[in-house]
Design a protein around this motif. Structure first.
Motif, PDB file in Angstrom:
ATOM      1  N   THR A  46     -44.028  20.775 -12.318  1.00 14.16           N
ATOM      2  CA  THR A  46     -43.984  20.209 -13.672  1.00 14.16           C
ATOM      3  C   THR A  46     -44.105  18.694 -13.613  1.00 14.16           C
ATOM      4  O   THR A  46     -43.633  18.061 -12.669  1.00 14.16           O
ATOM      5  CB  THR A  46     -42.686  20.594 -14.398  1.00 14.16           C
ATOM      6  OG1 THR A  46     -42.666  19.987 -15.697  1.00 14.16           O
ATOM      7  CG2 THR A  46     -41.460  20.136 -13.626  1.00 14.16           C
ATOM      8  N   HIS A  47     -44.746  18.129 -14.627  1.00 15.57           N
ATOM      9  CA  HIS A  47     -44.839  16.674 -14.727  1.00 15.57           C
ATOM     10  C   HIS A  47     -43.730  16.110 -15.615  1.00 15.57           C
ATOM     11  O   HIS A  47     -43.615  14.905 -15.787  1.00 15.57           O
ATOM     12  CB  HIS A  47     -46.205  16.251 -15.267  1.00 15.57           C
ATOM     13  CG  HIS A  47     -46.543  16.866 -16.589  1.00 15.57           C
ATOM     14  ND1 HIS A  47     -45.913  16.519 -17.756  1.00 15.57           N
ATOM     15  CD2 HIS A  47     -47.438  17.829 -16.919  1.00 15.57           C
ATOM     16  CE1 HIS A  47     -46.405  17.234 -18.760  1.00 15.57           C
ATOM     17  NE2 HIS A  47     -47.327  18.032 -18.281  1.00 15.57           N
ATOM     18  N   LEU A  49     -40.241  14.975 -16.187  1.00 14.71           N
ATOM     19  CA  LEU A  49     -39.157  14.532 -15.314  1.00 14.71           C
ATOM     20  C   LEU A  49     -37.817  15.142 -15.702  1.00 14.71           C
ATOM     21  O   LEU A  49     -37.024  15.535 -14.836  1.00 14.71           O
ATOM     22  CB  LEU A  49     -39.062  13.005 -15.334  1.00 14.71           C
ATOM     23  CG  LEU A  49     -38.059  12.377 -14.359  1.00 14.71           C
ATOM     24  CD1 LEU A  49     -38.394  12.758 -12.924  1.00 14.71           C
ATOM     25  CD2 LEU A  49     -38.055  10.860 -14.524  1.00 14.71           C
ATOM     26  N   LYS A  52     -37.818  18.700 -14.592  1.00 14.37           N
ATOM     27  CA  LYS A  52     -37.746  18.719 -13.135  1.00 14.37           C
ATOM     28  C   LYS A  52     -36.312  18.526 -12.655  1.00 14.37           C
ATOM     29  O   LYS A  52     -35.816  19.286 -11.799  1.00 14.37           O
ATOM     30  CB  LYS A  52     -38.652  17.632 -12.557  1.00 14.37           C
ATOM     31  CG  LYS A  52     -38.713  17.588 -11.043  1.00 14.37           C
ATOM     32  CD  LYS A  52     -39.686  16.500 -10.582  1.00 14.37           C
ATOM     33  CE  LYS A  52     -39.749  16.441  -9.064  1.00 14.37           C
ATOM     34  NZ  LYS A  52     -40.671  15.379  -8.588  1.00 14.37           N
ATOM     35  N   GLY A  66     -43.421  17.614  -8.680  1.00 10.51           N
ATOM     36  CA  GLY A  66     -44.309  17.046  -9.671  1.00 10.51           C
ATOM     37  C   GLY A  66     -45.736  17.383  -9.273  1.00 10.51           C
ATOM     38  O   GLY A  66     -46.006  17.723  -8.114  1.00 10.51           O
ATOM     39  N   ARG A  67     -46.671  17.274 -10.204  1.00 10.33           N
ATOM     40  CA  ARG A  67     -48.047  17.666  -9.898  1.00 10.33           C
ATOM     41  C   ARG A  67     -48.678  16.764  -8.827  1.00 10.33           C
ATOM     42  O   ARG A  67     -49.316  17.248  -7.895  1.00 10.33           O
ATOM     43  CB  ARG A  67     -48.902  17.680 -11.168  1.00 10.33           C
ATOM     44  CG  ARG A  67     -48.555  18.855 -12.073  1.00 10.33           C
ATOM     45  CD  ARG A  67     -49.347  18.909 -13.344  1.00 10.33           C
ATOM     46  NE  ARG A  67     -48.990  20.121 -14.065  1.00 10.33           N
ATOM     47  CZ  ARG A  67     -49.623  21.281 -13.971  1.00 10.33           C
ATOM     48  NH1 ARG A  67     -50.679  21.381 -13.181  1.00 10.33           N
ATOM     49  NH2 ARG A  67     -49.218  22.334 -14.652  1.00 10.33           N
TER      50      ARG A  67
END
Length: 388
Positions: A46-47, A49, A52, A66-67
């Motif tokens: 996932t981008h 934050l 995440k 992150g991606r």
């Protein structure tokens, strides 16, 4: 026990986004625990934050990336991309999968889907169906048929095509697959694609393919379904070239219009004066590995036509993949033919003459009857009668 597969879930394959808030698509913790119980590693990408950090705090034994972090990890080989599946609904999910040769699944339960993801992804509509498919994936995959034809060429077939000597379940699956292949039906297409691509991922040589092609049909137009399968394989292995390798420039009589004896007598010669290699590839195939996808193989005439033409280009290796393999309980199972070909194989005026013929060559094949079990399991999954 070593972990065999890793599943990467895009955040939006696990959560719906509503007013900047995340709502689970299902019982995420339970589903992820079920997947881990199959000895499959689970990661989330996932981008966002906040998401995440939340996932890292609340999910045990789940890696969160992150991606950009994931891309860098694949690129510098901090993590391996072998035997990996990416599940996500966006075009970017597809592009990550294609770049790093991951089996890509488009989750049908998501609300939004990118157009490329729709076109090239394997759509699995329910998460329970996904679990059942993963159970097949982690077991040892069997190709039904393997035959080394020459030093440069081999034939592998995904499944048996003999529907008249099997049980009801397998016959039902094979009949539906034939509907997909011969009449462009949509039933079972994603299951057939999943079966093909998951098998590819456990056959390492297929990652080294330089160019993908499809066998030309008996008419002048290419088979739309074979082109689609080729393009999905091309995306999986990160290859951009989409031009056909073999081009039929003259229509021929369909093989089922001829008797078996006529087909064997004419052999590949019946086809050699109707197909050429695409001029686009002139000078490009030398020392390259190529793969040609076909629907069915019976006696091998079409495969031998393509093999004789392509070996003349100086290729390093040719892998022929047929989705189905017809086998006779008597007589010829594969007829190997070697031809002398003169002239321009990229044009329509090459000449040929048969030098050798071996009608019993198919006795050298390796046949795995266990592959039929996977076909039966797919039947149960798709019809809701399996272990879900």
């Amino acid at each position: 026990m070593d972990q065999s597969w890793t599943i990467y879930f895009a955040g939006r394959s696990l959560f719906y986004v509503e007013a900047d808030k995340y709502r689970p698509c299902f019982d995420v913790v339970n589903i992820l625990d079920t997947i881990k119980s199959l000895n499959i590693g689970v990661s989330i990408v996932t981008h966002d934050l906040n998401l995440k950090n939340c996932l890292k705090e609340n999910l045990k034994d789940v890696q969160v990336y992150g991606r950009k972090e994931l891309r860098h990890s694949f690129k510098d080989k901090t993590i391996s991309n072998t035997k990996s599946v990416f599940i996500g609904p966006s075009d970017d999910d597809l592009f990550i999968s294609a770049s790093y040769k991951l089996l890509y699944i488009n989750p049908g339960w998501s609300h939004e889907h990118g157009p490329k993801a729709e076109q090239y992804g394997i759509k699995i509509r329910r998460v329970e169906q996904l679990i059942s498919m993963l159970k097949i994936l982690v077991n040892q995959h069997k190709w039904f048929y393997k035959l080394k034809i020459s030093e440069k060429s081999e034939l592998i077939s995904l499944m048996s095509a003999n529907s008249y000597v099997v049980g009801k379940k397998e016959k039902d699956v094979l009949d539906h697959f034939q509907e997909v292949l011969k009449r462009r039906g949509t039933v079972y297409k994603d299951a057939l694609t999943f079966h093909l691509l998951s098998g590819m991922m456990q056959y390492e040589e297929l990652y080294d393919i330089d160019y993908w092609g499809e066998m030309p049909s008996s008419g002048m137009e290419p088979s739309a379904i074979l082109v689609e399968f080729k393009d999905r394989c091309r995306y999986l292995t990160g290859k951009k070239t989409k031009e056909p390798i073999l081009i039929r420039y003259r229509k021929i009589i369909k093989s089922h219009s001829l008797s078996k004896d006529e087909r064997l007598k004419l052999g590949a010669g019946r086809l050699l004066d109707s197909v050429k290699i695409n001029p686009y590839y002139e000078g490009k195939l030398k020392d390259k590995t190529i793969c040609i996808i076909d629907d069915y193989v019976t006696n091998g005439a079409t495969t031998e036509m393509a093999r004789n033409l392509l070996e003349k280009t100086g290729v390093k290796k040719i892998i022929f993949i047929s989705l189905g393999r017809f086998l006779s309980n008597y007589g010829v199972t594969y007829q190997k033919e070697d031809y002398q070909i003169d002239g321009n194989i990229y044009g329509e005026n090459h000449k040929y003459s048969r030098k050798e013929i071996d009608s019993s060559y198919g006795t050298n094949a390796i046949k795995e009857d266990e592959a039929k079990n996977e076909v039966k399991e797919i039947y149960d999954i798709l019809n809701g009668t399996g272990d879900e």
